[in-house]
Motif scaffolding. Structure first.
Motif, PDB file in Angstrom:
ATOM      1  N   GLY A 184       0.634  -1.413   0.073  1.00  0.00           N
ATOM      2  CA  GLY A 184       0.026   0.270  -0.007  1.00  0.00           C
ATOM      3  C   GLY A 184       0.928   1.055   0.356  1.00  0.00           C
ATOM      4  O   GLY A 184       0.171   2.386  -0.380  1.00  0.00           O
ATOM      5  N   HIS A 185       2.036   1.228  -0.419  1.00  0.00           N
ATOM      6  CA  HIS A 185       2.711   2.265  -0.023  1.00  0.00           C
ATOM      7  C   HIS A 185       3.216   2.477  -1.573  1.00  0.00           C
ATOM      8  O   HIS A 185       2.934   1.893  -2.378  1.00  0.00           O
ATOM      9  N   ALA A 186       3.201   4.350  -1.770  1.00  0.00           N
ATOM     10  CA  ALA A 186       3.469   5.038  -3.015  1.00  0.00           C
ATOM     11  C   ALA A 186       4.318   4.568  -3.457  1.00  0.00           C
ATOM     12  O   ALA A 186       5.792   4.237  -3.042  1.00  0.00           O
ATOM     13  N   THR A 187       4.401   3.994  -4.595  1.00  0.00           N
ATOM     14  CA  THR A 187       5.436   3.961  -5.681  1.00  0.00           C
ATOM     15  C   THR A 187       6.069   5.153  -6.383  1.00  0.00           C
ATOM     16  O   THR A 187       5.334   5.599  -7.134  1.00  0.00           O
ATOM     17  N   PHE A 188       7.713   5.243  -6.510  1.00  0.00           N
ATOM     18  CA  PHE A 188       7.798   6.374  -7.104  1.00  0.00           C
ATOM     19  C   PHE A 188       9.137   5.986  -7.958  1.00  0.00           C
ATOM     20  O   PHE A 188      10.099   4.923  -8.043  1.00  0.00           O
ATOM     21  N   VAL A 189       9.726   6.804  -9.723  1.00  0.00           N
ATOM     22  CA  VAL A 189      10.484   6.504 -10.235  1.00  0.00           C
ATOM     23  C   VAL A 189      10.679   7.514 -10.730  1.00  0.00           C
ATOM     24  O   VAL A 189      10.171   9.344 -10.165  1.00  0.00           O
ATOM     25  N   MET A 190      12.156   8.191 -10.688  1.00  0.00           N
ATOM     26  CA  MET A 190      12.802   9.558 -11.892  1.00  0.00           C
ATOM     27  C   MET A 190      12.203   9.600 -12.567  1.00  0.00           C
ATOM     28  O   MET A 190      11.580   9.165 -13.957  1.00  0.00           O
ATOM     29  N   ASN A 191      11.011  11.266 -12.556  1.00  0.00           N
ATOM     30  CA  ASN A 191      10.344  11.572 -13.449  1.00  0.00           C
ATOM     31  C   ASN A 191      11.564  12.399 -14.687  1.00  0.00           C
ATOM     32  O   ASN A 191      12.138  13.267 -14.121  1.00  0.00           O
ATOM     33  N   ASP A 192      10.638  12.977 -15.540  1.00  0.00           N
ATOM     34  CA  ASP A 192      11.272  14.479 -16.492  1.00  0.00           C
ATOM     35  C   ASP A 192      10.755  14.880 -16.516  1.00  0.00           C
ATOM     36  O   ASP A 192       9.376  15.293 -17.371  1.00  0.00           O
ATOM     37  N   ILE A 193      11.770  16.089 -16.992  1.00  0.00           N
ATOM     38  CA  ILE A 193      10.022  17.583 -17.491  1.00  0.00           C
ATOM     39  C   ILE A 193      11.250  17.861 -19.170  1.00  0.00           C
ATOM     40  O   ILE A 193      13.124  17.187 -19.558  1.00  0.00           O
ATOM     41  N   LEU A 194      10.380  17.418 -20.697  1.00  0.00           N
ATOM     42  CA  LEU A 194      11.450  17.620 -21.529  1.00  0.00           C
ATOM     43  C   LEU A 194      10.646  18.668 -22.296  1.00  0.00           C
ATOM     44  O   LEU A 194       9.618  19.553 -22.394  1.00  0.00           O
ATOM     45  N   TYR A 195      11.580  18.805 -22.976  1.00  0.00           N
ATOM     46  CA  TYR A 195      11.053  20.480 -24.497  1.00  0.00           C
ATOM     47  C   TYR A 195      11.496  19.649 -25.744  1.00  0.00           C
ATOM     48  O   TYR A 195      12.307  19.092 -25.861  1.00  0.00           O
ATOM     49  N   ALA A 196      10.876  20.359 -26.066  1.00  0.00           N
ATOM     50  CA  ALA A 196      10.781  20.346 -27.851  1.00  0.00           C
ATOM     51  C   ALA A 196      11.268  21.416 -28.921  1.00  0.00           C
ATOM     52  O   ALA A 196       9.678  22.247 -28.374  1.00  0.00           O
ATOM     53  N   GLY A 197      11.853  21.894 -29.656  1.00  0.00           N
ATOM     54  CA  GLY A 197      11.430  22.962 -30.110  1.00  0.00           C
ATOM     55  C   GLY A 197      10.406  22.000 -31.590  1.00  0.00           C
ATOM     56  O   GLY A 197      11.675  21.515 -32.780  1.00  0.00           O
ATOM     57  N   VAL A 198       9.409  22.437 -31.872  1.00  0.00           N
ATOM     58  CA  VAL A 198       8.738  21.846 -32.990  1.00  0.00           C
ATOM     59  C   VAL A 198       8.725  23.025 -34.632  1.00  0.00           C
ATOM     60  O   VAL A 198       8.255  23.957 -34.127  1.00  0.00           O
ATOM     61  N   ASN A 199       8.894  22.684 -35.813  1.00  0.00           N
ATOM     62  CA  ASN A 199       9.011  23.490 -36.886  1.00  0.00           C
ATOM     63  C   ASN A 199       7.554  23.458 -37.438  1.00  0.00           C
ATOM     64  O   ASN A 199       6.771  22.124 -37.240  1.00  0.00           O
ATOM     65  N   VAL A 200       6.524  24.515 -37.311  1.00  0.00           N
ATOM     66  CA  VAL A 200       5.241  24.272 -37.403  1.00  0.00           C
ATOM     67  C   VAL A 200       5.134  23.683 -38.754  1.00  0.00           C
ATOM     68  O   VAL A 200       3.990  23.331 -38.660  1.00  0.00           O
ATOM     69  N   ASP A 201       6.291  23.790 -40.132  1.00  0.00           N
ATOM     70  CA  ASP A 201       5.873  23.238 -40.949  1.00  0.00           C
ATOM     71  C   ASP A 201       5.406  21.566 -40.752  1.00  0.00           C
ATOM     72  O   ASP A 201       5.104  20.464 -41.223  1.00  0.00           O
ATOM     73  N   ASP A 202       5.850  20.904 -39.487  1.00  0.00           N
ATOM     74  CA  ASP A 202       5.614  19.475 -39.306  1.00  0.00           C
ATOM     75  C   ASP A 202       5.022  18.872 -38.236  1.00  0.00           C
ATOM     76  O   ASP A 202       4.571  18.256 -38.573  1.00  0.00           O
TER      77      ASP A 202
END
Length: 353
Positions: free
Chosen positions: A320-338
């Motif tokens: 019943g204990h919460a389980t945790f893993v390493m999380n990430d914050i990601l960045y993407a620069g997406v060309n509008v034509d894509d």
């Protein structure tokens, strides 16, 4: 020694235009803007050196209450636009042309019972079936000062019952809705309806077999940007059809992973293009995308990624204990034509009801 917690202002949102800074906050305790847990409005006209609070927003006639993050704000010069709403509630635009001295109110998604409680509604209260925002709002003002709003779609209803309860909603009714001040009513962005990735002929979730224990709508977490030509870009997350994580210690049902998507609309075209799957992970949970408001040929996008679906309290081990893993914050620069329409092999089925 006595520790005192002050919880008067939480979950802020901010808009900046030159030296003008406009902030709205939620109330965890008490009332503001005429409703429990409502929003409070603050502004600075000198780049933050001094601040004033304006108590002139009144939502009492429009919504029963607000919850965490049930609002968004944008500004251009002295034009300020705020959108509020939430589960089983009306979506309302607040617009000011004088930095918030006065406000005009526009109901974007009217309902038959604007003041129905969001939970445990009295038995005799009803709500005619209606598509409203689930609370995940985003708003931008274009170069003409027109407000554009996008939000997660929830189909809510409540009949007369023998006991208090509801309102209720249909999980498979999720999509992204869009509205601007030139439209009579909000419309579904058809490209955001969940897609049949696994090719089984349906995009519905069997809620008897699949656990829907996450946060927000199956399609939601909207964030909108705009470029110098007033073209619009919306990021959102959506449960990916057929892509399951089995909860630890429970092999009876899977949870759907989410991915982050982008759609766009040219100012000269009423249709939307996309979605582009930005995260495109088979075994990751990708959620809470945020776009930089100004799009400059590139959509600048961040989001959160996790190995597990849902929230920590929903991910527990056998003890019943919460389980945790390493999380990430990601960045993407997406060309509008894509950002292009998906291939013909993927079908979009609007199974709203």
């Amino acid at each position: 020694f006595r520790r005192v917690l002050f919880r008067s202002g939480v979950w802020p949102r901010v808009a900046v235009s030159g030296d003008n800074i406009y902030v709205i906050i939620g109330r965890q305790e008490g009332a503001c803007s005429g409703v429990p847990t409502g929003i409070c409005y603050y502004r600075s006209t000198d780049a933050g050196d001094t601040w004033e609070k304006l108590d002139n927003i009144d939502l009492a006639a429009y919504v029963n209450d607000l919850s965490a993050d049930d609002y968004a704000i944008d500004a251009r010069d002295k034009n300020v636009a705020i959108v509020v709403g939430g589960y089983a509630s009306q979506t309302v635009l607040l617009k000011s042309t004088d930095s918030g001295d006065t406000w005009n109110y526009t109901v974007v998604t009217p309902t038959s019972n604007p003041l129905i409680p969001s939970i445990d509604a009295p038995a005799e209260e009803t709500l005619d079936p209606v598509a409203v925002g689930g609370g995940e709002f985003t708003i931008v003002l274009d170069s003409k000062g027109t407000a554009h709003i996008a939000f997660d779609r929830l189909y809510c209803y409540k009949d007369v019952t023998d006991a208090a309860g509801g309102p209720y909603y249909l999980p498979n009714s999720a999509a992204i809705m869009y509205w601007n001040e030139g439209m009579a009513k909000a419309e579904v962005i058809g490209k955001t309806v969940r897609q049949d990735y696994d090719g089984d002929g349906t995009t519905s979730v069997n809620t008897q077999q699949v656990q829907i224990q996450s946060y927000g709508s199956i399609v939601g977490h909207t964030s909108m940007g705009i470029d110098a030509s007033d073209n619009l870009y919306i990021a959102y997350s959506a449960a990916r059809d057929g892509n399951y994580e089995t909860p630890p210690g429970d092999n009876s049902a899977g949870r759907l992973y989410r991915d982050v998507y982008l759609v766009k609309r040219n100012i000269t075209d009423a249709g939307w293009v996309g979605p582009l799957n930005v995260s495109d992970n088979d075994n990751k949970e990708d959620v809470f995308p945020t776009i930089a408001k100004e799009v400059n040929g590139t959509v600048h996008l961040t989001w959160q990624q996790d190995d597990l679906t849902g929230t920590a309290l929903q991910n527990t081990n056998n003890q019943g204990h919460a389980t945790f893993v390493m999380n990430d914050i990601l960045y993407a620069g997406v060309n509008v034509d894509d950002i292009k329409d998906p291939s013909a092999e993927v079908s979009t089925k609007p199974e709203f009801f």
